[in-house]
Design a protein around this motif. Structure first.
Motif, PDB file in Angstrom:
ATOM      1  N   VAL A 219      22.443  15.928  38.436  1.00  0.00           N
ATOM      2  CA  VAL A 219      21.937  17.011  39.287  1.00  0.00           C
ATOM      3  C   VAL A 219      22.643  18.333  38.998  1.00  0.00           C
ATOM      4  CG1 VAL A 219      23.536  16.828  41.259  1.00  0.00           C
ATOM      5  CG2 VAL A 219      21.145  17.483  41.649  1.00  0.00           C
ATOM      6  N   GLU A 220      23.799  18.294  38.333  1.00  0.00           N
ATOM      7  CA  GLU A 220      24.612  19.504  38.178  1.00  0.00           C
ATOM      8  C   GLU A 220      23.856  20.694  37.570  1.00  0.00           C
ATOM      9  OE1 GLU A 220      27.296  19.985  39.596  1.00  0.00           O
ATOM     10  OE2 GLU A 220      28.080  18.005  40.057  1.00  0.00           O
ATOM     11  N   PRO A 221      23.103  20.519  36.473  1.00  0.00           N
ATOM     12  CA  PRO A 221      22.403  21.696  35.909  1.00  0.00           C
ATOM     13  C   PRO A 221      21.328  22.272  36.831  1.00  0.00           C
ATOM     14  CG  PRO A 221      22.552  19.911  34.304  1.00  0.00           C
ATOM     15  CD  PRO A 221      22.928  19.334  35.619  1.00  0.00           C
ATOM     16  N   PHE A 222      20.877  21.469  37.821  1.00  0.00           N
ATOM     17  CA  PHE A 222      19.818  21.924  38.721  1.00  0.00           C
ATOM     18  C   PHE A 222      20.371  22.707  39.914  1.00  0.00           C
ATOM     19  CE2 PHE A 222      18.102  18.246  36.508  1.00  0.00           C
ATOM     20  CZ  PHE A 222      16.824  18.667  36.163  1.00  0.00           C
ATOM     21  N   ARG A 223      21.661  22.598  40.179  1.00  0.00           N
ATOM     22  CA  ARG A 223      22.235  23.241  41.367  1.00  0.00           C
ATOM     23  C   ARG A 223      22.049  24.762  41.390  1.00  0.00           C
ATOM     24  NH1 ARG A 223      25.809  20.192  44.592  1.00  0.00           N
ATOM     25  NH2 ARG A 223      26.261  18.110  43.776  1.00  0.00           N
ATOM     26  N   PRO A 224      22.223  25.468  40.262  1.00  0.00           N
ATOM     27  CA  PRO A 224      22.028  26.926  40.316  1.00  0.00           C
ATOM     28  C   PRO A 224      20.619  27.339  40.751  1.00  0.00           C
ATOM     29  CG  PRO A 224      23.310  26.349  38.384  1.00  0.00           C
ATOM     30  CD  PRO A 224      22.814  25.057  38.966  1.00  0.00           C
ATOM     31  N   LEU A 225      19.627  26.469  40.589  1.00  0.00           N
ATOM     32  CA  LEU A 225      18.289  26.787  41.080  1.00  0.00           C
ATOM     33  C   LEU A 225      18.310  26.924  42.599  1.00  0.00           C
ATOM     34  CD1 LEU A 225      16.275  24.198  38.927  1.00  0.00           C
ATOM     35  CD2 LEU A 225      16.612  26.632  38.436  1.00  0.00           C
ATOM     36  N   VAL A 226      19.040  26.030  43.258  1.00  0.00           N
ATOM     37  CA  VAL A 226      19.214  26.118  44.708  1.00  0.00           C
ATOM     38  C   VAL A 226      19.961  27.396  45.070  1.00  0.00           C
ATOM     39  CG1 VAL A 226      20.312  25.041  46.722  1.00  0.00           C
ATOM     40  CG2 VAL A 226      19.168  23.612  45.006  1.00  0.00           C
ATOM     41  N   ASP A 227      21.018  27.684  44.314  1.00  0.00           N
ATOM     42  CA  ASP A 227      21.816  28.885  44.587  1.00  0.00           C
ATOM     43  C   ASP A 227      20.952  30.143  44.545  1.00  0.00           C
ATOM     44  OD1 ASP A 227      23.811  26.963  44.443  1.00  0.00           O
ATOM     45  OD2 ASP A 227      24.492  27.582  42.450  1.00  0.00           O
ATOM     46  N   ALA A 228      20.034  30.194  43.577  1.00  0.00           N
ATOM     47  CA  ALA A 228      19.161  31.366  43.431  1.00  0.00           C
ATOM     48  C   ALA A 228      18.271  31.542  44.658  1.00  0.00           C
ATOM     49  CB  ALA A 228      18.312  31.234  42.167  1.00  0.00           C
ATOM     50  N   VAL A 229      17.721  30.438  45.149  1.00  0.00           N
ATOM     51  CA  VAL A 229      16.838  30.507  46.314  1.00  0.00           C
ATOM     52  C   VAL A 229      17.625  30.878  47.569  1.00  0.00           C
ATOM     53  CG1 VAL A 229      15.236  29.211  47.767  1.00  0.00           C
ATOM     54  CG2 VAL A 229      15.202  28.883  45.293  1.00  0.00           C
ATOM     55  N   VAL A 230      18.810  30.276  47.740  1.00  0.00           N
ATOM     56  CA  VAL A 230      19.630  30.584  48.912  1.00  0.00           C
ATOM     57  C   VAL A 230      20.066  32.051  48.890  1.00  0.00           C
ATOM     58  CG1 VAL A 230      21.824  30.104  50.063  1.00  0.00           C
ATOM     59  CG2 VAL A 230      20.386  28.211  49.264  1.00  0.00           C
ATOM     60  N   ALA A 247      11.316  24.644  53.939  1.00  0.00           N
ATOM     61  CA  ALA A 247      10.088  24.668  53.143  1.00  0.00           C
ATOM     62  C   ALA A 247      10.325  25.330  51.792  1.00  0.00           C
ATOM     63  CB  ALA A 247       8.990  25.403  53.911  1.00  0.00           C
ATOM     64  N   ARG A 248      11.087  26.411  51.789  1.00  0.00           N
ATOM     65  CA  ARG A 248      11.343  27.115  50.520  1.00  0.00           C
ATOM     66  C   ARG A 248      12.255  26.307  49.600  1.00  0.00           C
ATOM     67  NH1 ARG A 248      12.452  33.406  51.943  1.00  0.00           N
ATOM     68  NH2 ARG A 248      12.729  33.494  49.663  1.00  0.00           N
ATOM     69  N   LEU A 249      13.208  25.570  50.182  1.00  0.00           N
ATOM     70  CA  LEU A 249      14.108  24.781  49.352  1.00  0.00           C
ATOM     71  C   LEU A 249      13.427  23.526  48.802  1.00  0.00           C
ATOM     72  CD1 LEU A 249      17.410  25.208  51.372  1.00  0.00           C
ATOM     73  CD2 LEU A 249      16.966  26.040  49.055  1.00  0.00           C
ATOM     74  N   THR A 250      12.583  22.892  49.598  1.00  0.00           N
ATOM     75  CA  THR A 250      11.866  21.722  49.080  1.00  0.00           C
ATOM     76  C   THR A 250      10.829  22.124  48.040  1.00  0.00           C
ATOM     77  OG1 THR A 250      10.307  21.805  50.947  1.00  0.00           O
ATOM     78  CG2 THR A 250      12.194  20.327  51.157  1.00  0.00           C
ATOM     79  N   ALA A 251      10.379  23.380  48.100  1.00  0.00           N
ATOM     80  CA  ALA A 251       9.379  23.852  47.136  1.00  0.00           C
ATOM     81  C   ALA A 251       9.960  24.042  45.743  1.00  0.00           C
ATOM     82  CB  ALA A 251       8.753  25.162  47.617  1.00  0.00           C
ATOM     83  N   ILE A 252      11.291  24.036  45.626  1.00  0.00           N
ATOM     84  CA  ILE A 252      11.908  24.268  44.313  1.00  0.00           C
ATOM     85  C   ILE A 252      11.433  23.249  43.299  1.00  0.00           C
ATOM     86  CG2 ILE A 252      14.083  24.357  43.030  1.00  0.00           C
ATOM     87  CD1 ILE A 252      15.479  25.184  45.562  1.00  0.00           C
ATOM     88  N   ILE A 253      11.194  22.015  43.712  1.00  0.00           N
ATOM     89  CA  ILE A 253      10.863  20.967  42.741  1.00  0.00           C
ATOM     90  C   ILE A 253       9.544  21.245  42.028  1.00  0.00           C
ATOM     91  CG2 ILE A 253      12.157  19.265  44.076  1.00  0.00           C
ATOM     92  CD1 ILE A 253       9.461  17.988  44.821  1.00  0.00           C
ATOM     93  N   ALA A 254       8.752  22.170  42.571  1.00  0.00           N
ATOM     94  CA  ALA A 254       7.477  22.522  41.931  1.00  0.00           C
ATOM     95  C   ALA A 254       7.577  23.799  41.104  1.00  0.00           C
ATOM     96  CB  ALA A 254       6.382  22.676  42.978  1.00  0.00           C
ATOM     97  N   ALA A 255       8.739  24.467  41.138  1.00  0.00           N
ATOM     98  CA  ALA A 255       8.916  25.685  40.340  1.00  0.00           C
ATOM     99  C   ALA A 255       8.944  25.330  38.856  1.00  0.00           C
ATOM    100  CB  ALA A 255      10.207  26.397  40.741  1.00  0.00           C
TER     101      ALA A 255
END
Length: 312
Positions: A219-230, A247-255
């Motif tokens: 999961v480590e390489p995916f964490r910055p995607l969360v950081d960007a949204v937050v 809703a916005r955080l769960t939507a990341i998986i479709a980005a």
């Protein structure tokens, strides 16, 4: 379609009926979701009941169920016992692989995570980005110099300000990060199990109480995607883990991400990474399918991605 279903309201009952997840209160249906669409079911509310049949149906589809504490971090997970037709052979290969292989794989994961952090800082015009790019190039097998932690110390203050401290028990930005990481961990954990790998045999994480050590590695390489949204939500005035935040955080998986020259959703990138690691174990030849760090424009799209697939 992979969906993360979040249950955050008390006094609900969850059950399975004819291929559907039914959500009800006092015998009245509140909503339904096709079980085949669910990647993970996350339960945050503490007064929720569910049927054993629902958990069995989710497991049969390779989906997982996550129970969270008050800080939005996971405390328990249900997982399928069988996830892939070649599971036995892949788990044996995973167990038998030489330790240096694990260290080389961890090196690539850490280096890519740091490059992702550098890329996000670069997109925000932060001077510290160049330092992180150089640090990513210095990661050695097994990361004995703990470049990951060194980069984190620069990264957090550069992204969220000099007073920010990453604290899993804190509210505000920290709680939003916790929730986003829970979503990402669920997505990656499902991909690990579906690839026939044993989730407790990690590349680096090795806590004997952690049943999802490998998911915590990948999961480590995916964490910055969360950081960007937050970061974007904070800029938009969001200060807590409310329904819009979730809703916005769960939507990341479709980005969309750039995976080997093609545009692929984050959920597919997680599947490809887990599958490439499984193949690497079987072939004793390390080849990880890692997505390219986003361009500044792509970072902006990811940060503003919303559930219907548009941006705001």
């Amino acid at each position: 379609m992979d969906r993360i279903v979040d249950i955050a309201t008390d006094n609900l009952h969850l059950s399975a009926y004819r291929g559907l997840l039914l959500v009800s209160r006092d015998g009245q249906e509140q909503g339904r979701v096709a079980l085949d669409d669910i990647a993970a079911l996350i339960v945050h509310a503490h007064r929720v009941s569910w049927t054993t049949n629902l958990v069995v149906e989710l497991a049969g589809r390779g989906a997982i169920m996550i129970l969270c504490g008050s800080n939005h971090a996971p405390v328990a997970v249900t997982m399928p016992l069988s996830g892939h037709h070649a599971q036995n052979a892949r788990m044996r290969a995973q167990w038998d692989i030489p330790r240096p292989f694990f260290k080389q794989a961890w090196k690539r994961i850490v280096a890519h995570k740091v490059r992702m952090q550098a890329s996000l800082l670069d997109a925000h015009g932060r001077d510290e980005a160049q330092a992180l790019y150089l640090m990513a190039d210095r990661v050695r097998s097994g990361d004995p110099d703990n470049i990951e932690a060194q980069a984190a110390r620069r990264y957090w203050t550069a992204l969220f300000g000099p007073d920010f401290r990453r604290d899993r028990q804190a509210e505000g930005v920290n709680a939003m990060l916790n929730y986003g990481y829970t979503v990402m961990r669920a997505m990656v954990a499902r991909s690990v199990v579906a690839s026939g790998l044993h989730p407790s045999i990690g590349l680096h994480h090795a806590n004997r109480l952690n049943s999802f050590a490998l998911a915590d590695d990948l999961v480590e390489p995916f964490r910055p995607l969360v950081d960007a949204v937050v970061w974007q939500m904070q800029a938009d005035g969001v200060a807590s883990v409310d329904s819009d935040c979730k809703a916005r955080l769960t939507a990341i998986i479709a980005a969309d991400l750039d995976l080997e020259g093609a545009s692929s959703p984050v959920s597919v990138a997680a599947q490809r990474l887990a599958q490439s690691l499984a193949a690497s174990f079987e072939n004793n030849d390390l080849s990880l399918a890692l997505f390219a760090p986003p361009s500044p424009l792509s970072w902006a799209r990811i940060a503003r991605h919303i559930p219907d697939g548009e941006t705001r």
